[in-house]
Enzyme design. Structure first.
Site, short mmCIF file in Angstrom:
data_model
loop_
_atom_site.label_atom_id
_atom_site.label_comp_id
_atom_site.label_asym_id
_atom_site.label_seq_id
_atom_site.Cartn_x
_atom_site.Cartn_y
_atom_site.Cartn_z
N TYR A 45 21.76 19.00 18.80
CA TYR A 45 21.33 19.26 17.57
C TYR A 45 22.52 19.00 16.45
O TYR A 45 22.88 20.10 16.03
CB TYR A 45 20.53 20.51 17.30
CG TYR A 45 19.43 20.31 16.43
CD1 TYR A 45 18.17 19.55 16.71
CD2 TYR A 45 19.46 20.59 15.05
CE1 TYR A 45 17.19 19.41 15.65
CE2 TYR A 45 18.37 20.53 14.23
CZ TYR A 45 17.56 19.56 14.61
OH TYR A 45 16.39 19.59 13.55
N HIS B 292 30.02 18.92 13.81
CA HIS B 292 30.23 18.27 15.00
C HIS B 292 30.57 16.94 14.72
O HIS B 292 31.70 16.43 15.42
CB HIS B 292 28.66 18.09 15.82
CG HIS B 292 28.37 19.51 16.42
ND1 HIS B 292 26.92 19.93 15.80
CD2 HIS B 292 28.45 20.41 17.15
CE1 HIS B 292 26.72 21.25 16.05
NE2 HIS B 292 27.54 21.72 17.09
N GLY C 176 35.47 23.76 16.87
CA GLY C 176 35.45 24.13 15.41
C GLY C 176 35.78 25.63 15.37
O GLY C 176 35.72 26.37 16.19
#
Length: 281
Positions: free
Chosen positions: A32, A37, A147
């Site tokens: 998702y 990302h 991240g």
């Protein structure tokens, strides 16, 4: 770009790439995908010849009352984002491919996982360390990208790689935010319109804390109180934690005299969101 479900297909593809002297970047995700990302994949594409993205909702990092069943999934959309960002291979395994029925080996860690998210999600990082170490063994990348929004996870993965002598360079990438400051997250999709508006309180509160530090405040308790009071002003928000910790050890600090991580976890309605900033002295 190819999508494969089998470990052997990943290994044979990467082996072929490496036989040609190519560098391989890796971005592990639970799917998702969002712009956060995408920024990781683009960075990996810039710094490597080939990029592998894993899309796997890892069951062993979810607690019994957490959102495993409802976690959002959309492989078609994810594939389009991966291709656009420069990925060459998506590894999208089923649970049975990653875990045998009698699977019984886990990678665990002490210290870095005791506080912050580890306090309220006690099995989470054991699941993260286990699946990430498995993925590193499967993909054998030169570099892996994570991240900075999941700051504790990034610190944990770096420590695991160091402690277990895993031959991969870990690259942390900046938080990507919405225009109103909310950190990009797959869980943002759970928010109602009213909750989405309320969620902006996370970054607003952190910025108040950052401003205090920039103005010379060094007492952690004072800064934490300012952040907490701001979050409590939003009726839909419920604090899980607000903490100031050493950037490397993740241990709490009373006075800010070195690099620190200011991290928060807040429930907006039923959705738990995290955010942070690092302050370098």
């Amino acid at each position: 770009m190819r999508v494969v479900e089998r470990i052997n297909d990943v290994r044979s593809t990467v082996k072929e790439w490496k036989s040609q002297g190519l560098k391989v970047g890796f971005v592990p995700t639970m799917g998702y995908l969002h712009e956060g990302h995408e920024s990781l994949i683009k960075k990996a594409s810039e710094e490597n010849n080939k990029v592998v993205v894993s899309i796997f909702v890892n069951p062993i990092q979810f607690g019994p009352k957490e959102d495993l069943a409802s976690y959002p999934r959309d492989l078609k959309r994810d594939s389009e984002i991966c291709e656009r960002a420069g990925a060459n291979l998506i590894f999208h395994p089923e649970n049975e491919e990653m875990y045998f029925n009698d699977f019984s080996t886990f990678v665990d860690m002490n210290g870095l996982t005791n506080g912050l998210c580890g306090k309220s999600r006690p099995i989470h990082f054991r699941g993260v360390c286990t699946v990430v170490s498995k993925l590193f063994n499967i993909v054998a990348p030169d570099r892996a990208y994570f991240g900075e929004k999941d700051a504790q996870q990034l610190a944990v993965v770096k420590r695991m790689v160091r402690d277990l002598n895993i031959d991969v360079e870990i690259v942390g990438c900046p938080i990507v935010r919405e225009e109103d400051g909310l950190a990009k997250s797959s869980r943002n999709t759970y928010l109602s319109e009213e909750e989405r508006a309320a969620a902006t309180i996370l970054n607003k509160s952190l910025m108040l804390g950052k401003e205090e530090i920039q103005n010379g405040q060094r007492n952690s308790a004072s800064i934490i109180k300012i952040i907490e009071d701001s979050i409590k002003s939003e009726k839909l928000a419920r604090i899980d934690y607000v903490e100031i910790v050493d950037s490397s050890s993740l241990e709490k600090v009373e006075e800010i005299n070195k690099s620190v991580l200011v991290a928060i976890a807040v429930f907006i309605g039923k959705t738990r969101l995290i955010d942070n900033f690092t302050y370098e002295l």
